[in-house]
Design an enzyme around this catalytic site. Structure first.
Site, PDB file in Angstrom:
ATOM      1  N   ARG A 159       0.817  -1.105   0.101  1.00 47.70           N
ATOM      2  CA  ARG A 159       0.040  -0.079  -0.084  1.00 47.70           C
ATOM      3  C   ARG A 159       0.982   1.170   0.141  1.00 47.70           C
ATOM      4  NH1 ARG A 159      -2.460   1.490   4.413  1.00 47.70           N
ATOM      5  NH2 ARG A 159      -2.613  -0.641   5.125  1.00 47.70           N
ATOM      6  N   LYS A 173      -7.927   8.644 -19.819  1.00 44.65           N
ATOM      7  CA  LYS A 173      -8.048   9.386 -20.966  1.00 44.65           C
ATOM      8  C   LYS A 173      -6.866   9.268 -21.625  1.00 44.65           C
ATOM      9  CE  LYS A 173     -11.934   9.811 -19.060  1.00 44.65           C
ATOM     10  NZ  LYS A 173     -12.363  11.069 -18.019  1.00 44.65           N
ATOM     11  N   ASP A 205      -7.470  20.463 -13.017  1.00 44.81           N
ATOM     12  CA  ASP A 205      -7.744  19.328 -13.682  1.00 44.81           C
ATOM     13  C   ASP A 205      -7.162  19.408 -15.167  1.00 44.81           C
ATOM     14  OD1 ASP A 205      -8.758  16.874 -15.100  1.00 44.81           O
ATOM     15  OD2 ASP A 205     -10.551  16.887 -13.753  1.00 44.81           O
ATOM     16  N   TYR A 227     -15.999  18.328 -14.985  1.00 43.69           N
ATOM     17  CA  TYR A 227     -16.504  17.099 -14.951  1.00 43.69           C
ATOM     18  C   TYR A 227     -17.596  16.669 -13.969  1.00 43.69           C
ATOM     19  CZ  TYR A 227     -16.126  11.831 -14.693  1.00 43.69           C
ATOM     20  OH  TYR A 227     -16.430  10.680 -14.771  1.00 43.69           O
TER      21      TYR A 227
HETATM   22  C1  LIG Z   1     -12.754  11.347 -16.905  1.00 41.79           C
HETATM   23  C2  LIG Z   1     -12.700  12.396 -16.000  1.00 41.79           C
HETATM   24  C3  LIG Z   1     -12.514  12.512 -14.713  1.00 41.79           C
HETATM   25  C4  LIG Z   1     -12.624  11.076 -13.838  1.00 41.79           C
HETATM   26  O1  LIG Z   1     -11.671  10.051 -14.237  1.00 41.79           O
HETATM   27  P1  LIG Z   1     -11.764   8.512 -14.033  1.00 41.79           P
HETATM   28  O2  LIG Z   1     -10.585   8.150 -14.327  1.00 41.79           O
HETATM   29  O3  LIG Z   1     -13.093   8.101 -14.739  1.00 41.79           O
HETATM   30  O4  LIG Z   1     -12.231   8.155 -12.475  1.00 41.79           O
HETATM   31  C5  LIG Z   1     -11.766  13.385 -14.042  1.00 41.79           C
HETATM   32  N1  LIG Z   1     -11.656  14.624 -14.617  1.00 41.79           N
HETATM   33  C6  LIG Z   1     -12.178  14.782 -15.957  1.00 41.79           C
HETATM   34  C7  LIG Z   1     -11.658  16.021 -16.606  1.00 41.79           C
HETATM   35  C8  LIG Z   1     -12.388  13.564 -16.884  1.00 41.79           C
HETATM   36  O5  LIG Z   1     -12.710  13.527 -18.173  1.00 41.79           O
END
Ligand SMILES: *Cc1c(COP(=O)(O)O)cnc(C)c1O
Length: 382
Positions: free
Chosen positions: A70, A220, A195, A121
Protein backbone atom coordinates in the site's frame (compact mmCIF):
# COMPACT_ATOMS: atom_id res chain seq x y z
CA UNK A 1 -5.16 21.64 4.10
CA UNK A 2 -5.62 19.18 6.92
CA UNK A 3 -2.63 17.95 8.85
CA UNK A 4 -1.08 14.82 7.49
CA UNK A 5 -0.52 12.91 10.70
CA UNK A 6 -1.64 9.29 10.53
CA UNK A 7 -5.10 8.76 12.04
CA UNK A 8 -4.69 5.14 13.07
CA UNK A 9 -2.31 2.20 13.27
CA UNK A 10 -0.90 0.41 11.41
CA UNK A 11 0.47 2.99 9.07
CA UNK A 12 3.40 3.69 6.82
CA UNK A 13 6.87 3.85 8.32
CA UNK A 14 8.16 7.41 8.45
CA UNK A 15 10.61 6.78 5.64
CA UNK A 16 7.84 6.32 3.02
CA UNK A 17 6.98 10.00 2.85
CA UNK A 18 10.60 10.75 1.92
CA UNK A 19 11.33 11.21 -1.78
CA UNK A 20 11.51 8.00 -3.77
CA UNK A 21 14.94 6.62 -4.67
CA UNK A 22 16.68 8.71 -7.29
CA UNK A 23 15.27 7.86 -10.74
CA UNK A 24 17.25 7.04 -13.82
CA UNK A 25 17.04 10.74 -14.67
CA UNK A 26 16.20 11.73 -18.22
CA UNK A 27 18.79 13.98 -19.82
CA UNK A 28 18.56 17.55 -18.58
CA UNK A 29 16.84 19.82 -21.07
CA UNK A 30 15.25 17.08 -23.14
CA UNK A 31 12.02 18.14 -24.78
CA UNK A 32 8.62 16.69 -23.81
CA UNK A 33 8.40 14.05 -26.57
CA UNK A 34 11.82 12.71 -25.59
CA UNK A 35 10.84 12.74 -21.92
CA UNK A 36 7.64 10.81 -22.74
CA UNK A 37 9.71 8.11 -24.43
CA UNK A 38 12.56 7.87 -21.89
CA UNK A 39 11.39 8.84 -18.38
CA UNK A 40 10.68 6.23 -15.72
CA UNK A 41 13.11 3.62 -17.00
CA UNK A 42 14.98 1.25 -14.67
CA UNK A 43 18.65 2.07 -13.88
CA UNK A 44 20.86 2.16 -16.96
CA UNK A 45 22.92 -0.95 -16.18
CA UNK A 46 23.69 -4.17 -18.06
CA UNK A 47 20.85 -6.70 -18.08
CA UNK A 48 18.33 -4.28 -16.59
CA UNK A 49 15.11 -4.36 -18.61
CA UNK A 50 14.62 -1.30 -20.83
CA UNK A 51 11.22 -0.61 -19.36
CA UNK A 52 9.89 -1.37 -15.86
CA UNK A 53 8.39 -4.80 -15.30
CA UNK A 54 4.93 -5.24 -13.75
CA UNK A 55 5.72 -5.75 -10.09
CA UNK A 56 3.05 -7.83 -8.41
CA UNK A 57 3.87 -7.59 -4.71
CA UNK A 58 1.88 -6.97 -1.57
CA UNK A 59 4.97 -6.82 0.60
CA UNK A 60 8.74 -6.34 0.38
CA UNK A 61 11.65 -7.60 2.41
CA UNK A 62 11.98 -5.41 5.49
CA UNK A 63 14.45 -2.58 5.99
CA UNK A 64 13.94 -0.65 2.75
CA UNK A 65 11.90 2.42 1.76
CA UNK A 66 8.68 0.73 0.62
CA UNK A 67 8.02 -2.15 3.07
CA UNK A 68 4.37 -2.84 2.09
CA UNK A 69 2.26 -2.85 -1.07
CA UNK A 70 0.00 0.00 0.00
CA UNK A 71 2.99 2.34 0.47
CA UNK A 72 4.69 1.95 -2.88
CA UNK A 73 5.29 -0.12 -5.98
CA UNK A 74 8.14 0.08 -8.53
CA UNK A 75 5.68 0.13 -11.44
CA UNK A 76 3.87 3.11 -9.90
CA UNK A 77 7.23 4.80 -9.35
CA UNK A 78 8.10 4.45 -13.05
CA UNK A 79 4.82 6.00 -14.20
CA UNK A 80 5.08 8.69 -11.51
CA UNK A 81 8.60 9.62 -12.64
CA UNK A 82 7.45 9.97 -16.25
CA UNK A 83 4.31 12.00 -15.49
CA UNK A 84 6.17 14.07 -12.88
CA UNK A 85 8.88 14.92 -15.40
CA UNK A 86 6.26 15.98 -17.98
CA UNK A 87 4.27 18.15 -15.53
CA UNK A 88 7.30 19.55 -13.65
CA UNK A 89 6.51 18.07 -10.21
CA UNK A 90 6.21 14.81 -8.27
CA UNK A 91 3.35 12.52 -9.17
CA UNK A 92 1.23 10.04 -7.20
CA UNK A 93 -0.80 7.33 -8.93
CA UNK A 94 -4.39 6.48 -7.90
CA UNK A 95 -6.88 3.82 -8.94
CA UNK A 96 -8.91 6.30 -11.04
CA UNK A 97 -9.27 10.00 -11.73
CA UNK A 98 -12.08 10.08 -9.17
CA UNK A 99 -9.88 8.40 -6.54
CA UNK A 100 -7.40 11.25 -7.10
CA UNK A 101 -10.20 13.85 -6.98
CA UNK A 102 -11.76 12.58 -3.74
CA UNK A 103 -8.30 12.34 -2.15
CA UNK A 104 -7.90 16.04 -2.85
CA UNK A 105 -11.28 16.83 -1.30
CA UNK A 106 -10.21 14.86 1.80
CA UNK A 107 -7.50 17.46 2.35
CA UNK A 108 -10.01 20.31 2.70
CA UNK A 109 -10.44 21.10 6.38
CA UNK A 110 -13.88 20.60 7.95
CA UNK A 111 -16.30 23.28 6.66
CA UNK A 112 -13.84 24.73 4.13
CA UNK A 113 -15.05 26.00 0.78
CA UNK A 114 -14.13 24.66 -2.64
CA UNK A 115 -14.72 27.00 -5.58
CA UNK A 116 -15.22 24.97 -8.77
CA UNK A 117 -16.31 25.44 -12.39
CA UNK A 118 -20.07 25.01 -12.96
CA UNK A 119 -19.21 22.96 -16.05
CA UNK A 120 -16.46 20.79 -14.57
CA UNK A 121 -16.43 17.01 -15.05
CA UNK A 122 -19.72 15.74 -13.64
CA UNK A 123 -18.09 13.16 -11.37
CA UNK A 124 -16.07 15.90 -9.65
CA UNK A 125 -19.18 18.05 -9.20
CA UNK A 126 -21.23 15.13 -7.87
CA UNK A 127 -18.42 14.28 -5.41
CA UNK A 128 -18.35 17.93 -4.28
CA UNK A 129 -22.13 17.98 -3.84
CA UNK A 130 -22.00 14.73 -1.92
CA UNK A 131 -19.32 16.04 0.46
CA UNK A 132 -21.40 19.18 0.94
CA UNK A 133 -24.52 17.16 1.73
CA UNK A 134 -22.59 15.29 4.41
CA UNK A 135 -21.54 18.60 5.96
CA UNK A 136 -17.85 18.01 5.15
CA UNK A 137 -17.33 21.19 3.11
CA UNK A 138 -19.09 23.86 1.10
CA UNK A 139 -18.89 24.51 -2.62
CA UNK A 140 -19.38 27.55 -4.82
CA UNK A 141 -19.76 27.04 -8.57
CA UNK A 142 -18.44 29.73 -10.92
CA UNK A 143 -18.09 30.52 -14.60
CA UNK A 144 -14.32 30.00 -15.02
CA UNK A 145 -14.18 32.15 -18.13
CA UNK A 146 -15.19 35.17 -15.98
CA UNK A 147 -11.85 35.82 -14.23
CA UNK A 148 -13.17 38.83 -12.24
CA UNK A 149 -16.15 36.82 -10.96
CA UNK A 150 -13.91 33.94 -9.84
CA UNK A 151 -11.62 36.36 -7.98
CA UNK A 152 -14.67 38.04 -6.38
CA UNK A 153 -15.94 34.62 -5.21
CA UNK A 154 -12.56 33.89 -3.58
CA UNK A 155 -12.47 37.32 -1.88
CA UNK A 156 -16.01 36.96 -0.60
CA UNK A 157 -15.51 33.68 1.25
CA UNK A 158 -12.60 33.61 3.68
CA UNK A 159 -13.12 29.89 4.32
CA UNK A 160 -12.09 29.09 0.75
CA UNK A 161 -9.48 26.30 0.86
CA UNK A 162 -9.25 25.30 -2.78
CA UNK A 163 -9.83 26.91 -6.15
CA UNK A 164 -10.63 23.92 -8.36
CA UNK A 165 -10.06 24.61 -12.03
CA UNK A 166 -10.54 22.52 -15.10
CA UNK A 167 -9.33 23.95 -18.40
CA UNK A 168 -10.64 23.20 -20.96
CA UNK A 169 -13.79 22.21 -19.07
CA UNK A 170 -15.60 18.95 -19.77
CA UNK A 171 -17.79 19.18 -21.86
CA UNK A 172 -18.27 22.96 -22.36
CA UNK A 173 -14.62 23.42 -23.46
CA UNK A 174 -14.25 26.72 -21.60
CA UNK A 175 -10.79 28.09 -20.85
CA UNK A 176 -9.71 29.54 -17.50
CA UNK A 177 -6.92 32.11 -17.09
CA UNK A 178 -4.92 29.84 -14.77
CA UNK A 179 -2.00 32.24 -14.30
CA UNK A 180 -4.10 35.24 -13.20
CA UNK A 181 -6.40 33.13 -11.03
CA UNK A 182 -3.50 31.30 -9.35
CA UNK A 183 -1.75 34.50 -8.38
CA UNK A 184 -4.99 35.97 -7.00
CA UNK A 185 -5.67 32.74 -5.09
CA UNK A 186 -2.21 32.71 -3.53
CA UNK A 187 -2.59 36.26 -2.26
CA UNK A 188 -5.62 34.97 -0.35
CA UNK A 189 -3.85 31.81 0.89
CA UNK A 190 -5.95 29.54 -1.35
CA UNK A 191 -4.48 26.43 -3.04
CA UNK A 192 -5.12 25.92 -6.74
CA UNK A 193 -5.92 22.57 -8.33
CA UNK A 194 -6.09 22.16 -12.11
CA UNK A 195 -7.72 19.14 -13.73
CA UNK A 196 -5.42 18.86 -16.75
CA UNK A 197 -7.07 15.78 -18.26
CA UNK A 198 -8.15 17.45 -21.51
CA UNK A 199 -4.95 19.39 -22.23
CA UNK A 200 -2.32 16.89 -21.01
CA UNK A 201 1.14 18.21 -19.97
CA UNK A 202 2.08 18.46 -23.65
CA UNK A 203 -0.38 21.32 -24.24
CA UNK A 204 -0.51 22.95 -20.79
CA UNK A 205 1.69 22.77 -17.67
CA UNK A 206 -0.43 24.18 -14.82
CA UNK A 207 2.42 24.08 -12.25
CA UNK A 208 4.39 26.48 -14.48
CA UNK A 209 1.33 28.75 -14.50
CA UNK A 210 1.25 28.86 -10.69
CA UNK A 211 -1.10 25.98 -9.80
CA UNK A 212 -0.28 23.90 -6.71
CA UNK A 213 -1.68 20.54 -7.78
CA UNK A 214 -2.46 18.94 -11.14
CA UNK A 215 -5.16 16.29 -11.38
CA UNK A 216 -5.34 13.69 -14.16
CA UNK A 217 -7.78 11.10 -15.22
CA UNK A 218 -4.99 8.99 -16.73
CA UNK A 219 -7.84 6.83 -18.03
CA UNK A 220 -8.06 9.31 -20.92
CA UNK A 221 -5.19 10.71 -23.03
CA UNK A 222 -2.25 9.58 -20.89
CA UNK A 223 -3.17 5.89 -21.25
CA UNK A 224 -4.87 6.54 -24.56
CA UNK A 225 -6.32 3.15 -25.51
CA UNK A 226 -9.64 2.94 -23.61
CA UNK A 227 -8.46 -0.06 -21.63
CA UNK A 228 -7.27 1.41 -18.31
CA UNK A 229 -8.82 3.18 -15.34
CA UNK A 230 -6.18 5.28 -13.57
CA UNK A 231 -5.67 8.66 -11.91
CA UNK A 232 -2.80 10.86 -10.77
CA UNK A 233 -1.97 13.97 -8.78
CA UNK A 234 1.18 16.03 -9.36
CA UNK A 235 2.65 18.76 -7.17
CA UNK A 236 5.99 20.53 -6.73
CA UNK A 237 5.20 21.38 -3.09
CA UNK A 238 6.81 18.83 -0.73
CA UNK A 239 4.31 19.52 2.07
CA UNK A 240 1.35 18.93 -0.25
CA UNK A 241 3.04 15.82 -1.66
CA UNK A 242 3.49 14.36 1.83
CA UNK A 243 -0.16 15.10 2.73
CA UNK A 244 -1.43 13.45 -0.46
CA UNK A 245 0.87 10.45 -0.03
CA UNK A 246 -0.33 10.04 3.54
CA UNK A 247 -3.98 10.09 2.38
CA UNK A 248 -3.21 7.44 -0.24
CA UNK A 249 -1.42 5.28 2.34
CA UNK A 250 -4.39 5.53 4.72
CA UNK A 251 -7.34 5.42 2.32
CA UNK A 252 -5.77 2.71 0.17
CA UNK A 253 -7.19 4.11 -3.09
CA UNK A 254 -4.44 2.36 -5.05
CA UNK A 255 -3.70 1.68 -8.69
CA UNK A 256 -3.14 -1.83 -10.00
CA UNK A 257 0.44 -2.49 -11.20
CA UNK A 258 -0.85 -3.85 -14.52
CA UNK A 259 -2.99 -0.77 -15.16
CA UNK A 260 -0.05 1.47 -14.29
CA UNK A 261 2.23 -0.45 -16.65
CA UNK A 262 -0.31 -0.08 -19.47
CA UNK A 263 -0.56 3.64 -18.73
CA UNK A 264 3.21 4.11 -18.99
CA UNK A 265 3.22 2.15 -22.24
CA UNK A 266 0.46 4.45 -23.51
CA UNK A 267 2.31 7.55 -22.32
CA UNK A 268 5.30 6.67 -24.54
CA UNK A 269 3.23 7.63 -27.63
CA UNK A 270 1.19 10.50 -26.15
CA UNK A 271 2.86 13.12 -28.35
CA UNK A 272 2.22 11.17 -31.56
CA UNK A 273 -1.39 10.34 -30.69
CA UNK A 274 -2.12 13.90 -29.65
CA UNK A 275 -0.51 15.40 -32.74
CA UNK A 276 -2.69 13.31 -35.05
CA UNK A 277 -5.86 13.65 -32.96
CA UNK A 278 -5.40 17.44 -32.76
CA UNK A 279 -4.92 17.78 -36.50
CA UNK A 280 -8.05 15.68 -37.10
CA UNK A 281 -10.01 17.74 -34.54
CA UNK A 282 -9.04 21.07 -36.10
CA UNK A 283 -10.11 19.89 -39.56
CA UNK A 284 -13.40 18.42 -38.32
CA UNK A 285 -14.21 21.59 -36.33
CA UNK A 286 -13.80 23.60 -39.55
CA UNK A 287 -16.05 21.28 -41.56
CA UNK A 288 -18.69 20.96 -38.84
CA UNK A 289 -19.10 24.74 -38.71
CA UNK A 290 -20.37 24.67 -42.31
CA UNK A 291 -22.90 21.88 -41.83
CA UNK A 292 -26.56 23.04 -41.79
CA UNK A 293 -27.50 20.61 -38.95
CA UNK A 294 -24.96 22.25 -36.61
CA UNK A 295 -25.91 25.49 -34.84
CA UNK A 296 -22.60 26.03 -33.02
CA UNK A 297 -19.19 24.34 -32.73
CA UNK A 298 -17.35 24.44 -29.40
CA UNK A 299 -13.65 24.04 -29.99
CA UNK A 300 -10.96 25.83 -27.96
CA UNK A 301 -8.43 25.82 -30.84
CA UNK A 302 -6.26 23.09 -29.33
CA UNK A 303 -6.75 19.59 -27.95
CA UNK A 304 -8.82 16.87 -29.56
CA UNK A 305 -12.31 17.30 -28.10
CA UNK A 306 -14.84 19.12 -30.27
CA UNK A 307 -18.46 19.73 -29.29
CA UNK A 308 -20.96 20.54 -32.05
CA UNK A 309 -24.37 21.71 -30.83
CA UNK A 310 -27.41 20.41 -32.70
CA UNK A 311 -30.87 21.98 -32.62
CA UNK A 312 -32.32 19.68 -29.97
CA UNK A 313 -31.92 16.42 -28.04
CA UNK A 314 -33.84 14.30 -30.58
CA UNK A 315 -31.63 15.30 -33.47
CA UNK A 316 -28.46 14.82 -31.44
CA UNK A 317 -29.68 11.37 -30.32
CA UNK A 318 -30.44 10.41 -33.91
CA UNK A 319 -27.00 11.60 -35.03
CA UNK A 320 -25.04 9.62 -32.39
CA UNK A 321 -27.08 6.50 -33.26
CA UNK A 322 -26.35 6.92 -36.97
CA UNK A 323 -22.55 6.65 -37.01
CA UNK A 324 -20.70 3.47 -37.95
CA UNK A 325 -17.05 4.40 -37.39
CA UNK A 326 -17.54 6.82 -34.49
CA UNK A 327 -18.25 4.81 -31.35
CA UNK A 328 -21.27 5.87 -29.30
CA UNK A 329 -19.76 5.71 -25.81
CA UNK A 330 -18.80 7.89 -22.89
CA UNK A 331 -15.13 8.64 -22.09
CA UNK A 332 -12.51 10.26 -24.29
CA UNK A 333 -8.82 10.40 -25.11
CA UNK A 334 -8.53 6.98 -26.77
CA UNK A 335 -7.12 6.25 -30.21
CA UNK A 336 -10.68 5.57 -31.41
CA UNK A 337 -13.12 8.41 -32.10
CA UNK A 338 -16.17 8.48 -29.83
CA UNK A 339 -19.15 10.67 -29.29
CA UNK A 340 -22.12 11.10 -27.00
CA UNK A 341 -24.87 13.58 -26.21
CA UNK A 342 -23.85 14.79 -22.78
CA UNK A 343 -27.30 15.68 -21.45
CA UNK A 344 -28.26 12.00 -21.67
CA UNK A 345 -26.67 11.94 -18.20
CA UNK A 346 -29.07 13.24 -15.55
CA UNK A 347 -26.14 14.68 -13.58
CA UNK A 348 -24.93 16.86 -16.47
CA UNK A 349 -25.35 20.58 -15.81
CA UNK A 350 -28.68 22.02 -17.07
CA UNK A 351 -26.74 24.92 -18.63
CA UNK A 352 -25.12 22.50 -21.13
CA UNK A 353 -27.29 22.60 -24.29
CA UNK A 354 -29.53 19.53 -24.81
CA UNK A 355 -28.16 19.13 -28.34
CA UNK A 356 -24.44 19.29 -27.41
CA UNK A 357 -22.51 16.26 -28.68
CA UNK A 358 -19.08 15.73 -27.14
CA UNK A 359 -16.75 14.25 -29.72
CA UNK A 360 -13.40 12.78 -28.70
CA UNK A 361 -11.46 12.79 -31.94
CA UNK A 362 -9.15 9.83 -32.41
CA UNK A 363 -6.30 9.04 -34.76
CA UNK A 364 -8.15 7.40 -37.67
CA UNK A 365 -8.01 8.86 -41.20
CA UNK A 366 -9.76 12.23 -41.09
CA UNK A 367 -11.62 11.59 -44.37
CA UNK A 368 -13.20 8.40 -42.99
CA UNK A 369 -14.15 10.28 -39.83
CA UNK A 370 -15.75 13.08 -41.85
CA UNK A 371 -17.56 10.72 -44.25
CA UNK A 372 -19.17 8.96 -41.29
CA UNK A 373 -20.02 12.19 -39.43
CA UNK A 374 -21.47 13.92 -42.46
CA UNK A 375 -23.73 10.98 -43.38
CA UNK A 376 -25.00 10.94 -39.76
CA UNK A 377 -25.54 14.71 -39.80
CA UNK A 378 -27.29 14.61 -43.19
CA UNK A 379 -29.94 12.39 -41.62
CA UNK A 380 -30.84 15.05 -39.07
CA UNK A 381 -30.61 18.11 -41.32
CA UNK A 382 -34.35 18.32 -41.87
C1 LIG B 1 -12.95 11.18 -16.78
C2 LIG B 1 -12.58 12.41 -16.06
C3 LIG B 1 -12.36 12.39 -14.67
C4 LIG B 1 -12.56 11.13 -13.84
O1 LIG B 1 -11.63 10.16 -14.13
P1 LIG B 1 -11.87 8.56 -13.96
O2 LIG B 1 -10.58 7.99 -14.36
O3 LIG B 1 -13.02 8.21 -14.85
O4 LIG B 1 -12.23 8.33 -12.53
C5 LIG B 1 -11.95 13.56 -14.06
N1 LIG B 1 -11.81 14.71 -14.77
C6 LIG B 1 -12.04 14.77 -16.10
C7 LIG B 1 -11.86 16.07 -16.81
C8 LIG B 1 -12.44 13.64 -16.79
O5 LIG B 1 -12.67 13.71 -18.10
Amino acid sequence: MADDSPASEPTAPASTSAPAAAPAAPGAGWRPSTVAVTAGRPPHAPDQPLNPPITMASTYRAGGDVEYGRYGNPTWTAFEEALGALEGGRALTFGSGMAAATTLLDLVGQGGTVIAPRHAYQGSLVALGDAELRGRLRSTLVDVTDTAAVIAAMEKDEDTAILWLESPTNPALEIADIETLASAAHELGIRVVVDNTFATPLLQRPLDLGADIVLHSATKYLSGHSDVQLGALVTADEEVYAALKSRRDLAGNLAGPFETWLALRGLRTLHLRLERAQANAAELARRLADHPAVTEVRYPGFGAVVAPVLVDADRADLMVRSTRLWVHATSLGGVESMLERRRRWKTESPTIPEGLVRMSVGIEDVEDLWDDLSQALDRVAF
